[in-house]
Write an enzyme that holds these catalytic residues in place. Structure first.
Site, mmCIF file in Angstrom:
data_model
loop_
_atom_site.group_PDB
_atom_site.id
_atom_site.type_symbol
_atom_site.label_atom_id
_atom_site.label_comp_id
_atom_site.label_asym_id
_atom_site.label_seq_id
_atom_site.Cartn_x
_atom_site.Cartn_y
_atom_site.Cartn_z
ATOM 1 N N GLY A 1 -1.483 7.634 4.815
ATOM 2 C CA GLY A 1 -0.656 6.796 3.947
ATOM 3 C C GLY A 1 0.816 6.913 4.229
ATOM 4 O O GLY A 1 1.295 7.909 4.769
ATOM 5 N N ASP B 1 0.850 -1.207 0.000
ATOM 6 C CA ASP B 1 0.000 0.000 0.000
ATOM 7 C C ASP B 1 0.884 1.255 0.000
ATOM 8 O O ASP B 1 0.595 2.244 0.686
ATOM 9 C CB ASP B 1 -0.974 0.017 1.184
ATOM 10 C CG ASP B 1 -2.106 1.019 0.978
ATOM 11 O OD1 ASP B 1 -2.144 1.687 -0.081
ATOM 12 O OD2 ASP B 1 -2.950 1.149 1.877
HETATM 13 O O1 DOR Z 1 -3.578 5.429 3.861
HETATM 14 C C1 DOR Z 1 -4.006 5.291 2.729
HETATM 15 N N1 DOR Z 1 -3.532 6.009 1.698
HETATM 16 N N2 DOR Z 1 -5.001 4.406 2.518
HETATM 17 C C2 DOR Z 1 -5.632 4.305 1.340
HETATM 18 O O2 DOR Z 1 -6.517 3.492 1.214
HETATM 19 C C3 DOR Z 1 -5.270 5.201 0.213
HETATM 20 C C4 DOR Z 1 -3.876 5.685 0.358
HETATM 21 C C5 DOR Z 1 -3.530 6.827 -0.561
HETATM 22 O O3 DOR Z 1 -3.894 6.767 -1.751
HETATM 23 O O4 DOR Z 1 -2.870 7.758 -0.105
#
Ligand code: DOR
Length: 425
Positions: A324, A305
């Site tokens: 993220g 991720d």
């Molecule tokens: O923390 C996250 N960032 N979770 C997500 O589902 C999307 C991602 C992002 O695109 O920054």
């Protein structure tokens, strides 16, 4: 161009074994896997003391192009992938515009070809603009090269829309990757709902926000016969639901990220925005359940991720900071340090969860080292140690909570189609 990878230990996730062997690569393909290969004029890569895995494949990456090139580009993201030991990535569609048309798929593929680093497999959006109401042109996306569908970053709120998407995905023979989050329960929260959120006075996201959606999507997968892949599993309850569904024969697979199997909500202490991520970091009991799920096969895949953001988007008050963190360049080190050294996974299981299984889930011919296979390989030095320094990342995103961590077991070389990338130190 011929290349010999000399004297390494080859890891075979299909048979769950490891054996000493040389590998001869001719052009883009593996030509021989034999104890002692001779080939005059070939370049030699010394792999003594090192592990040779089928190319690692990160099936959950945000490359941010088109539209958010200040965070990352296809070129910087795929270079980061190679530096992290990944020969291929699946690119999530929450770009600007969203990857909901064949044009965007083609654009991303073209950028990846021009960059010439790791391979890129685009994921198409489930709904137009990932807004959740109208299905995208799913068939056309598939024809253009989409390997799965997802509205990752947000849930598909309507169960009826998700049902239709699963029906089409099943006909097209590709999985739906679900970001499981009930927005009404998540309630605009910014971290895990529990002791730490209460103490810090931050709005919490309960484990149930994830679990309610995991349960719904399992039921819909059962109804439609679609292959459902659950992204970034973070709670013990979600692991339990997936385990039960698999036992019933539902077509469901799942992934966990290195940050979710390593860190707890406590990483947020001090209002550390580098640990702000969605789904949020959970409790020690959840971390234990995720590790158990990896060990017993409930969780099929480790994916990062990778979510790069600019410094100013993280250097903000906690509520305002972006969700993220980047993962491509710390994943192998975290897997070896947190899972292999502790006995959660053996090395063939690592190769299964980071190469074979993602390839199988997305229907791609990867994950094995044998004559005739495309020469995508990852050479890992299980003894190499580093202190994580975000400034050394090839990614534009430096947003990691692992800066200063000591990791042992690092990528040494990444081979894509016979082309070698040696990791700098
Ligand atoms: O923390 C996250 N960032 N979770 C997500 O589902 C999307 C991602 C992002 O695109 O920054």
């Amino acid at each position: 161009m011929r290349l010999i990878i000399r004297g390494g230990t080859v890891v075979d996730p299909v048979r769950g074994r490891m054996y000493p062997s040389d590998i001869l690569i001719d052009g883009e393909r593996v030509a021989a896997v034999e104890k002692r290969v001779q080939a005059r004029g070939a370049r030699v890569l010394d792999a003594k003391g090192k592990l040779v895995l089928p190319g690692l494949f990160d099936m959950h990456v945000h490359l941010r192009e088109p539209g958010q090139e200040y965070k990352e580009t296809v070129a910087t993201g795929t270079k980061a992938a190679m530096r992290g030991g990944f020969t291929a990535v699946a690119a999530m569609p929450n770009t600007a515009p969203v990857t909901d048309t064949p044009e965007v798929i083609r654009y991303v593929l073209e950028k990846a070809r021009d960059a010439g680093y790791a391979r890129v497999y685009p994921v198409g959006a489930i709904t137009r603009g990932s807004r959740g109401d109208e299905l995208s042109e799913m068939g056309a996306l598939r024809e253009a090269g989409a390997v799965a569908y997802s509205d990752d970053g947000r849930p598909v709120v309507s169960a009826a829309v998700m049902r239709r998407a699963m029906e089409y995905a099943r006909m097209l023979g590709v999985p739906v990757i679900s970001h499981c989050e009930d927005l009404t329960l998540a309630g605009g929260g910014v971290m895990h709902e529990g002791f730490t959120s209460t103490r810090l006075g931050l709005r919490g996201i309960p484990a149930a926000a994830e679990e309610v959606m995991v349960a719904r999507d399992i039921i819909l997968a059962e109804l439609t016969g679609c292959h459902l892949h659950i992204a970034h599993v973070s709670t013990a309850g979600a692991v339990r639901l997936i385990r039960e569904a698999k036992a019933r024969g539902v077509r469901v697979t799942a992934e966990v990220t290195p940050h979710h199997f390593t860190l707890t909500e406590q990483a947020v202490e001090g209002f550390n925005t580098l640990a702000k991520v969605n789904p949020p970091l959970r409790t020690a009991a959840d971390v234990a359940a995720l590790r158990e799920g990896l060990a017993d096969g409930t969780i099929d895949v480790i994916a990062t991720d990778h979510a790069p953001h600019a410094a100013h988007e993280k250097e903000a008050e906690f509520d305002a900071a972006a969700f993220g963190l980047v993962g491509l360049e710390t994943a192998v080190g975290l897997v070896f340090t947190e899972l292999v050294a502790t006995g959660v996974l053996d090395i063939p299981a690592v190769a299964a969860k980071m190469s074979l299984n993602p390839a199988r889930i997305l229907g791609l011919p990867a994950g094995v080292i044998e004559p005739g296979a495309v020469a995508d390989l990852t050479v890992i030095d299980p003894e190499a140690t580093e202190i994580v320094d975000p400034a050394s990342f090839a990614s534009k995103g430096k947003n990691t909570p692992f800066g200063g961590y000591r990791l042992t077991g690092l990528p040494y070389a990444t081979v894509v189609g016979g082309k070698v990338y040696i990791r700098d130190r």
